[in-house]
Enzyme design. Structure first.
Site, PDB file in Angstrom:
ATOM      1  N   HIS A 109       0.871  -1.212   0.038  1.00  0.00           N
ATOM      2  CA  HIS A 109      -0.058  -0.038   0.093  1.00  0.00           C
ATOM      3  C   HIS A 109       0.709   1.297   0.053  1.00  0.00           C
ATOM      4  O   HIS A 109       1.796   1.413   0.961  1.00  0.00           O
ATOM      5  CB  HIS A 109      -0.798  -0.122   1.226  1.00  0.00           C
ATOM      6  CG  HIS A 109      -1.853   1.264   1.380  1.00  0.00           C
ATOM      7  ND1 HIS A 109      -2.818   1.328   0.516  1.00  0.00           N
ATOM      8  CD2 HIS A 109      -1.782   2.429   2.088  1.00  0.00           C
ATOM      9  CE1 HIS A 109      -3.368   2.336   0.583  1.00  0.00           C
ATOM     10  NE2 HIS A 109      -2.824   3.063   1.709  1.00  0.00           N
ATOM     11  N   GLN A 173      10.153   2.833  -4.081  1.00  0.00           N
ATOM     12  CA  GLN A 173      10.565   1.867  -3.163  1.00  0.00           C
ATOM     13  C   GLN A 173       9.750   0.886  -2.758  1.00  0.00           C
ATOM     14  O   GLN A 173       9.897  -0.189  -2.325  1.00  0.00           O
ATOM     15  CB  GLN A 173      10.339   2.954  -1.672  1.00  0.00           C
ATOM     16  CG  GLN A 173      11.140   4.098  -1.614  1.00  0.00           C
ATOM     17  CD  GLN A 173      12.673   3.775  -1.690  1.00  0.00           C
ATOM     18  OE1 GLN A 173      13.038   2.587  -0.950  1.00  0.00           O
ATOM     19  NE2 GLN A 173      13.416   4.456  -2.311  1.00  0.00           N
ATOM     20  N   GLU A 174       8.545   0.915  -3.567  1.00  0.00           N
ATOM     21  CA  GLU A 174       7.553  -0.204  -3.576  1.00  0.00           C
ATOM     22  C   GLU A 174       8.192  -1.370  -4.341  1.00  0.00           C
ATOM     23  O   GLU A 174       8.096  -2.653  -3.616  1.00  0.00           O
ATOM     24  CB  GLU A 174       6.227   0.006  -4.096  1.00  0.00           C
ATOM     25  CG  GLU A 174       5.252   1.022  -3.406  1.00  0.00           C
ATOM     26  CD  GLU A 174       3.995   1.135  -4.251  1.00  0.00           C
ATOM     27  OE1 GLU A 174       3.329   0.157  -4.772  1.00  0.00           O
ATOM     28  OE2 GLU A 174       3.402   2.222  -4.164  1.00  0.00           O
TER      29      GLU A 174
END
Length: 201
Positions: A109, A173-174
């Site tokens: 998320h 970053q995900e």
């Protein structure tokens, strides 16, 4: 080697990051199937280009979400996954699916949960005026982004950020943290106790 099933609804950039990590030899996993609730999801195109089986399951073919999620679970069970990965899957899974795969479904998320769950998390963060945002990998429960947190990554928020700019910074970053968490699970490093998740060194 961890056997994955991946659910997508859109472009599948997190799926691509996982595929790239597998193909580079840095993720001890294989993807047995990619399933989408959207017929023309680009994530399906990405999967096919790497020789990964794909399936499309239409909501319109089922009377309600319980029936749909039951059918989705039966479809995925055929591939015997160790872990189900939600990579931009935009439906909230119901117990009809989750009860079949307890503590075996993870999601990413684009916010630091429990802040800003649901859709448009980056806009929520900007509207609230936060100074940092980020992304969260968590186990999935029947709520909306409410499952136990496995890992989080922080990114700065700048005064001139737009929703798109912040989303792109978080997405970088995900792509890293999602594959990293999957590797932890493949190595047996992740343990869940109630709401707390522990990662063994």
């Amino acid at each position: 080697m961890l056997n994955l099933a991946v659910l997508v609804s859109g472009r599948g950039s997190n799926l691509q990051a996982i595929i790239d990590r597998i193909e580079s030899g840095n993720l001890d996993a294989k993807i047995s199937v990619v399933v989408s609730n959207v017929a023309d999801a680009y994530g399906l195109v990405r999967a096919k280009s790497h020789g990964i089986p794909t399936r499309f399951l239409s909501l319109r073919d089922y009377p309600d979400r319980r029936e749909y999620d039951g059918a989705l679970a039966r479809l995925i069970e055929k591939f015997h996954p160790d872990l189900i990965v939600l990579a931009g899957y935009m439906l909230v899974l119901t117990p009809a699916f989750l009860d079949v795969f307890p503590q075996r479904v993870i999601n990413i998320h684009p916010a630091l949960l429990p802040s800003f769950p649901g859709t448009h998390a980056q806009k929520q963060a900007l509207d609230y005026g936060v100074k940092v945002s980020g992304c969260t990998v968590h186990f999935v429960d029947a709520g909306t982004d409410t499952g136990p947190i496995i890992a989080q990554r922080v990114v700065p928020v700048f005064d001139d950020d737009t929703e798109d700019i912040l989303a792109a910074r978080i997405l970088e970053q995900e792509h890293d943290i999602f594959a990293t968490v999957i590797q932890w699970i493949a190595q047996g490093k992740v343990e869940i106790k109630g709401r707390k998740v522990f990662v063994k060194e």
